[in-house]
Motif scaffolding. Sequence first.
Motif, PDB file in Angstrom:
ATOM      1  N   LEU A  33     -16.089  23.409  73.152  1.00 55.27           N
ATOM      2  CA  LEU A  33     -15.871  22.385  74.176  1.00 55.27           C
ATOM      3  C   LEU A  33     -14.917  22.893  75.253  1.00 55.27           C
ATOM      4  N   TRP A  34     -13.912  23.637  74.847  1.00 49.74           N
ATOM      5  CA  TRP A  34     -12.961  24.190  75.815  1.00 49.74           C
ATOM      6  C   TRP A  34     -13.647  25.198  76.734  1.00 49.74           C
ATOM      7  N   LEU A  35     -14.504  26.058  76.168  1.00 52.40           N
ATOM      8  CA  LEU A  35     -15.239  27.021  76.983  1.00 52.40           C
ATOM      9  C   LEU A  35     -16.197  26.322  77.945  1.00 52.40           C
ATOM     10  N   LEU A  36     -16.863  25.280  77.457  1.00 52.74           N
ATOM     11  CA  LEU A  36     -17.751  24.524  78.334  1.00 52.74           C
ATOM     12  C   LEU A  36     -16.978  23.879  79.480  1.00 52.74           C
ATOM     13  N   TRP A  37     -15.772  23.387  79.184  1.00 54.08           N
ATOM     14  CA  TRP A  37     -14.949  22.773  80.220  1.00 54.08           C
ATOM     15  C   TRP A  37     -14.528  23.803  81.271  1.00 54.08           C
ATOM     16  N   LEU A  38     -14.328  25.040  80.841  1.00 55.63           N
ATOM     17  CA  LEU A  38     -13.951  26.086  81.788  1.00 55.63           C
ATOM     18  C   LEU A  38     -15.136  26.556  82.632  1.00 55.63           C
ATOM     19  N   ILE A  39     -16.353  26.495  82.064  1.00 52.95           N
ATOM     20  CA  ILE A  39     -17.506  27.081  82.739  1.00 52.95           C
ATOM     21  C   ILE A  39     -18.333  26.054  83.502  1.00 52.95           C
ATOM     22  N   ASP A  45     -20.009  22.531  90.457  1.00 59.16           N
ATOM     23  CA  ASP A  45     -19.428  22.395  91.790  1.00 59.16           C
ATOM     24  C   ASP A  45     -19.997  23.447  92.737  1.00 59.16           C
ATOM     25  N   TRP A  46     -20.111  24.701  92.273  1.00 64.05           N
ATOM     26  CA  TRP A  46     -20.630  25.773  93.123  1.00 64.05           C
ATOM     27  C   TRP A  46     -22.114  25.585  93.430  1.00 64.05           C
ATOM     28  N   ALA A  47     -22.895  25.210  92.405  1.00 65.53           N
ATOM     29  CA  ALA A  47     -24.350  25.148  92.570  1.00 65.53           C
ATOM     30  C   ALA A  47     -24.834  23.860  93.222  1.00 65.53           C
ATOM     31  N   LEU A  48     -24.089  22.753  93.083  1.00 66.34           N
ATOM     32  CA  LEU A  48     -24.583  21.457  93.553  1.00 66.34           C
ATOM     33  C   LEU A  48     -23.641  20.778  94.537  1.00 66.34           C
ATOM     34  N   VAL A  49     -22.402  20.573  94.118  1.00 64.21           N
ATOM     35  CA  VAL A  49     -21.490  19.751  94.920  1.00 64.21           C
ATOM     36  C   VAL A  49     -21.118  20.451  96.225  1.00 64.21           C
ATOM     37  N   SER A  50     -20.617  21.678  96.135  1.00 67.19           N
ATOM     38  CA  SER A  50     -20.175  22.409  97.331  1.00 67.19           C
ATOM     39  C   SER A  50     -21.255  23.273  97.945  1.00 67.19           C
TER      40      SER A  50
END
Length: 359
Positions: A33-39, A45-50
């Motif tokens: 879960l921690w790795l997923l939160w980091l990735i 954000d890079w692929a969709l939001v920004s």
Amino acid sequence: MTWSFVLARRAGAWARRNLFATPFDTLLTLACLWLLWLIVPPAVDWALVSATWTGEGRDSCAPEGACWLFIRARLGQFIYGFYPEDQRYRVDLAALVLVILVAPLFHAGVRHKGWVGAAAIVLYPPICLGLLAGGVVGLPFIETRAWGGLMLTMFMAVFGGLIAFPLAILLALGRQASLPVVRVVCVTFIEFWRGVPIITVIFLASILLPLILPQGVTVDKMLRALVGLALVVSAYMAEVVRGGLQAMPKGQYEGAQALGLGYWKMTGLIVLPQALRIVIPGLVNEFIALFKNTTLVLIVSLFDLLGIVQAALSDPKWVGLTAEGYIFAGTVFWFACFALSRYSLGLERRLARGRPTGR
């Protein structure tokens, strides 16, 4: 007790059983879960939001996000390669014909699917070649060096499979033949092509074959690469089919012989259909590998989907957008391979109905 409470209770029970059953499982789950939160959040954000979706050119792209304008600007080239724009309708028409011929095979109510599939195999190659290459019924001729992109990838995969699959069946049957000459020839063919890297075969077929042929005799470069790829894949498929033939119980052969069936009737009507049903996962795996191995034709300057993406990245206007290009190509390949795998699972379930459990 509401349905939401029941659902939450079941979800909690599943999590305790599968994610937090032991202290080690709990630690492993928290680490994941921690790795997923980091990735995941930065990737989203890079692929969709920004990301930049609209604009006039590279100058419109935001530096902090993906620039999908590159894909939109080059989409036609990614699909059709260097095929003339005013003739691209022929590629669309060839794809439509394929869908029309194959669609009945996916409908449960269609009878005599074997005959429908055989008709599609016989009719589609000349129709497709006539549309894509031209030179007939008033269509202008388009050289294969202008073919590329997803169009070339699909062409190599479809026609490579049409060549490799029947050849693989013949090789598998020949490897089990009682005639020593036939068996030795088939074993030699299979072992030779399985032991040679595919990229080497494509390279040698495209570079050395013209040197061997008599002067004045030429073979199209794409055809050379296609045949080389199909020969290697047929050797791998032959071993998969042979595994299915060896898995057949002897009672099937003895029953067919007791009915007075000859070798070809026994093989075509009883043995081979059951053997192919057994090895559906292995065959689909080889077709998926064939689809992905079409990218190797880049070594002989044939620009499939991945090759055309790499060529587009060398354009000074779009330099630096490597991630966007490879993500697009990888997504297309993934969806195609995933569709094949899901179809194979459905086919396995459908053919398993009424199948005897014992031998």
